[in-house]
Write a protein that holds these residues in place. Structure first.
Motif, PDB file in Angstrom:
ATOM      1  N   GLY A  16       0.735  -1.124  -0.026  1.00 46.82           N
ATOM      2  CA  GLY A  16      -0.035  -0.033   0.034  1.00 46.82           C
ATOM      3  C   GLY A  16       0.780   1.195   0.079  1.00 46.82           C
ATOM      4  N   SER A  17       0.217   2.391   0.289  1.00 43.28           N
ATOM      5  CA  SER A  17       1.046   3.812   0.140  1.00 43.28           C
ATOM      6  C   SER A  17       0.324   4.681   1.439  1.00 43.28           C
ATOM      7  CB  SER A  17       0.513   4.584  -1.155  1.00 43.28           C
ATOM      8  OG  SER A  17       0.777   3.643  -2.332  1.00 43.28           O
ATOM      9  N   LEU A  18       1.488   5.355   1.703  1.00 39.79           N
ATOM     10  CA  LEU A  18       1.105   6.544   2.587  1.00 39.79           C
ATOM     11  C   LEU A  18       1.838   7.861   1.918  1.00 39.79           C
ATOM     12  CD1 LEU A  18       1.996   4.976   6.038  1.00 39.79           C
ATOM     13  CD2 LEU A  18      -0.214   5.754   5.218  1.00 39.79           C
ATOM     14  N   ARG A  19       0.982   8.853   2.318  1.00 37.88           N
ATOM     15  CA  ARG A  19       1.557  10.303   1.700  1.00 37.88           C
ATOM     16  C   ARG A  19       1.950  11.088   3.188  1.00 37.88           C
ATOM     17  NH1 ARG A  19      -0.201  15.705  -0.585  1.00 37.88           N
ATOM     18  NH2 ARG A  19       1.532  16.224  -1.991  1.00 37.88           N
ATOM     19  N   LEU A  20       3.351  11.439   3.552  1.00 38.79           N
ATOM     20  CA  LEU A  20       3.363  12.198   4.725  1.00 38.79           C
ATOM     21  C   LEU A  20       3.609  13.585   4.009  1.00 38.79           C
ATOM     22  CD1 LEU A  20       6.305   9.893   6.341  1.00 38.79           C
ATOM     23  CD2 LEU A  20       3.805   9.786   6.416  1.00 38.79           C
ATOM     24  N   SER A  21       3.361  14.696   5.224  1.00 40.58           N
ATOM     25  CA  SER A  21       3.781  15.866   4.912  1.00 40.58           C
ATOM     26  C   SER A  21       4.421  16.563   6.270  1.00 40.58           C
ATOM     27  CB  SER A  21       2.220  16.624   4.856  1.00 40.58           C
ATOM     28  OG  SER A  21       1.366  16.064   3.684  1.00 40.58           O
ATOM     29  N   CYS A  22       5.064  17.617   5.758  1.00 38.64           N
ATOM     30  CA  CYS A  22       5.981  18.641   6.823  1.00 38.64           C
ATOM     31  C   CYS A  22       5.437  19.860   6.521  1.00 38.64           C
ATOM     32  CB  CYS A  22       7.329  17.992   6.773  1.00 38.64           C
ATOM     33  SG  CYS A  22       8.325  18.977   7.771  1.00 38.64           S
ATOM     34  N   ALA A  23       5.198  20.482   7.408  1.00 37.68           N
ATOM     35  CA  ALA A  23       5.001  22.096   7.182  1.00 37.68           C
ATOM     36  C   ALA A  23       5.912  22.732   8.093  1.00 37.68           C
ATOM     37  CB  ALA A  23       3.512  22.350   7.940  1.00 37.68           C
ATOM     38  N   ALA A  24       6.758  23.398   7.294  1.00 32.73           N
ATOM     39  CA  ALA A  24       7.775  24.452   8.180  1.00 32.73           C
ATOM     40  C   ALA A  24       7.428  25.683   8.310  1.00 32.73           C
ATOM     41  CB  ALA A  24       8.922  24.388   6.994  1.00 32.73           C
ATOM     42  N   SER A  25       7.529  26.417   9.303  1.00 29.38           N
ATOM     43  CA  SER A  25       6.925  27.696   9.709  1.00 29.38           C
ATOM     44  C   SER A  25       8.303  28.436  10.302  1.00 29.38           C
ATOM     45  CB  SER A  25       5.902  27.854  10.563  1.00 29.38           C
ATOM     46  OG  SER A  25       6.068  27.299  11.902  1.00 29.38           O
ATOM     47  N   GLY A  26       8.215  29.792  10.354  1.00 28.81           N
ATOM     48  CA  GLY A  26       9.166  30.635  10.924  1.00 28.81           C
ATOM     49  C   GLY A  26       9.854  31.226  10.089  1.00 28.81           C
ATOM     50  N   SER A  27      11.312  31.794  10.262  1.00 27.69           N
ATOM     51  CA  SER A  27      12.181  32.203   9.385  1.00 27.69           C
ATOM     52  C   SER A  27      13.048  31.541   8.679  1.00 27.69           C
ATOM     53  CB  SER A  27      13.072  33.339  10.159  1.00 27.69           C
ATOM     54  OG  SER A  27      13.925  34.017   9.514  1.00 27.69           O
ATOM     55  N   ILE A  28      12.408  31.098   7.536  1.00 27.85           N
ATOM     56  CA  ILE A  28      13.166  30.340   6.768  1.00 27.85           C
ATOM     57  C   ILE A  28      13.942  30.731   5.575  1.00 27.85           C
ATOM     58  CG2 ILE A  28      12.908  28.028   5.247  1.00 27.85           C
ATOM     59  CD1 ILE A  28      11.701  27.687   7.927  1.00 27.85           C
ATOM     60  N   PHE A  29      15.179  30.539   5.436  1.00 21.82           N
ATOM     61  CA  PHE A  29      16.108  30.981   4.381  1.00 21.82           C
ATOM     62  C   PHE A  29      15.767  30.674   3.130  1.00 21.82           C
ATOM     63  CE2 PHE A  29      20.319  31.911   7.016  1.00 21.82           C
ATOM     64  CZ  PHE A  29      19.367  32.842   8.114  1.00 21.82           C
ATOM     65  N   ARG A  30      16.020  31.451   2.008  1.00 20.06           N
ATOM     66  CA  ARG A  30      15.606  31.144   0.712  1.00 20.06           C
ATOM     67  C   ARG A  30      16.264  29.943   0.246  1.00 20.06           C
ATOM     68  NH1 ARG A  30      16.896  34.647  -4.955  1.00 20.06           N
ATOM     69  NH2 ARG A  30      16.147  33.043  -6.328  1.00 20.06           N
ATOM     70  N   PHE A  31      17.799  29.530   0.380  1.00 22.16           N
ATOM     71  CA  PHE A  31      18.368  28.473   0.066  1.00 22.16           C
ATOM     72  C   PHE A  31      18.392  27.431   1.178  1.00 22.16           C
ATOM     73  CE2 PHE A  31      20.284  32.148  -2.232  1.00 22.16           C
ATOM     74  CZ  PHE A  31      19.740  31.597  -3.498  1.00 22.16           C
ATOM     75  N   ASN A  32      17.652  26.192   1.051  1.00 30.39           N
ATOM     76  CA  ASN A  32      17.707  25.378   2.087  1.00 30.39           C
ATOM     77  C   ASN A  32      17.469  23.838   1.598  1.00 30.39           C
ATOM     78  OD1 ASN A  32      14.632  24.613   2.066  1.00 30.39           O
ATOM     79  ND2 ASN A  32      14.635  26.801   2.012  1.00 30.39           N
ATOM     80  N   THR A  33      17.573  22.899   2.302  1.00 27.74           N
ATOM     81  CA  THR A  33      17.273  21.699   2.095  1.00 27.74           C
ATOM     82  C   THR A  33      16.212  21.084   3.186  1.00 27.74           C
ATOM     83  OG1 THR A  33      19.261  21.213   1.176  1.00 27.74           O
ATOM     84  CG2 THR A  33      18.043  19.281   1.760  1.00 27.74           C
ATOM     85  N   LEU A  34      15.245  20.509   2.654  1.00 28.99           N
ATOM     86  CA  LEU A  34      13.944  19.582   3.423  1.00 28.99           C
ATOM     87  C   LEU A  34      14.297  18.326   3.249  1.00 28.99           C
ATOM     88  CD1 LEU A  34      11.277  22.088   3.003  1.00 28.99           C
ATOM     89  CD2 LEU A  34      12.166  21.322   5.229  1.00 28.99           C
TER      90      LEU A  34
END
Length: 116
Positions: A16-34
């Motif tokens: 089967g399948s699952l779809r995970l989500s992650c919400a980032a908040s706050g001061s996030i720099f333009r150049f980043n890696t999640l």
């Protein structure tokens, strides 16, 4: 102040399948890696997948062809997990790395369980 909140975990049968989500908040720099990491009971935390702000992706060999990481401009990152196996059972964590900063940010984790 930066906060990461994961969601979308649950129980699914093998294949089967699952779809995970992650919400980032706050001061996030333009150049980043999640990215996504996972940890099973009694085992070390391991890398799963990552995506840069430019859209470049990287996957662990164990999930290539089955998992897909993606993101949008609203500071959301997703992990689509298909063809799940019991060995994918773990707590999944979201991680943020920003620019030249040496410290990383982590979410609280979400549990994904695959039954056989």
């Amino acid at each position: 102040q930066v906060q990461l909140v994961e969601s979308g975990g649950g129980l699914v049968q093998a294949g089967g399948s699952l779809r995970l989500s992650c919400a980032a908040s706050g001061s996030i720099f333009r150049f980043n890696t999640l990215g996504w990491y996972r940890q099973a009971p009694g085992k070390q935390r391991e890398f799963v997948a990552a995506i840069t702000s430019g859209g470049s992706t990287n996957y662990a060999d164990s999930v290539k062809g089955r998992f897909t990481i993606s993101r949008d401009n609203a500071k959301m990152v997703y992990l689509q997990m298909n063809s799940l196996k019991p060995e994918d059972t773990a707590t999944y964590y979201c991680k943020l790395t920003m620019g030249l900063m040496t410290n990383d940010y982590w979410g609280q984790g979400t549990q994904g369980t695959v039954s056989s």
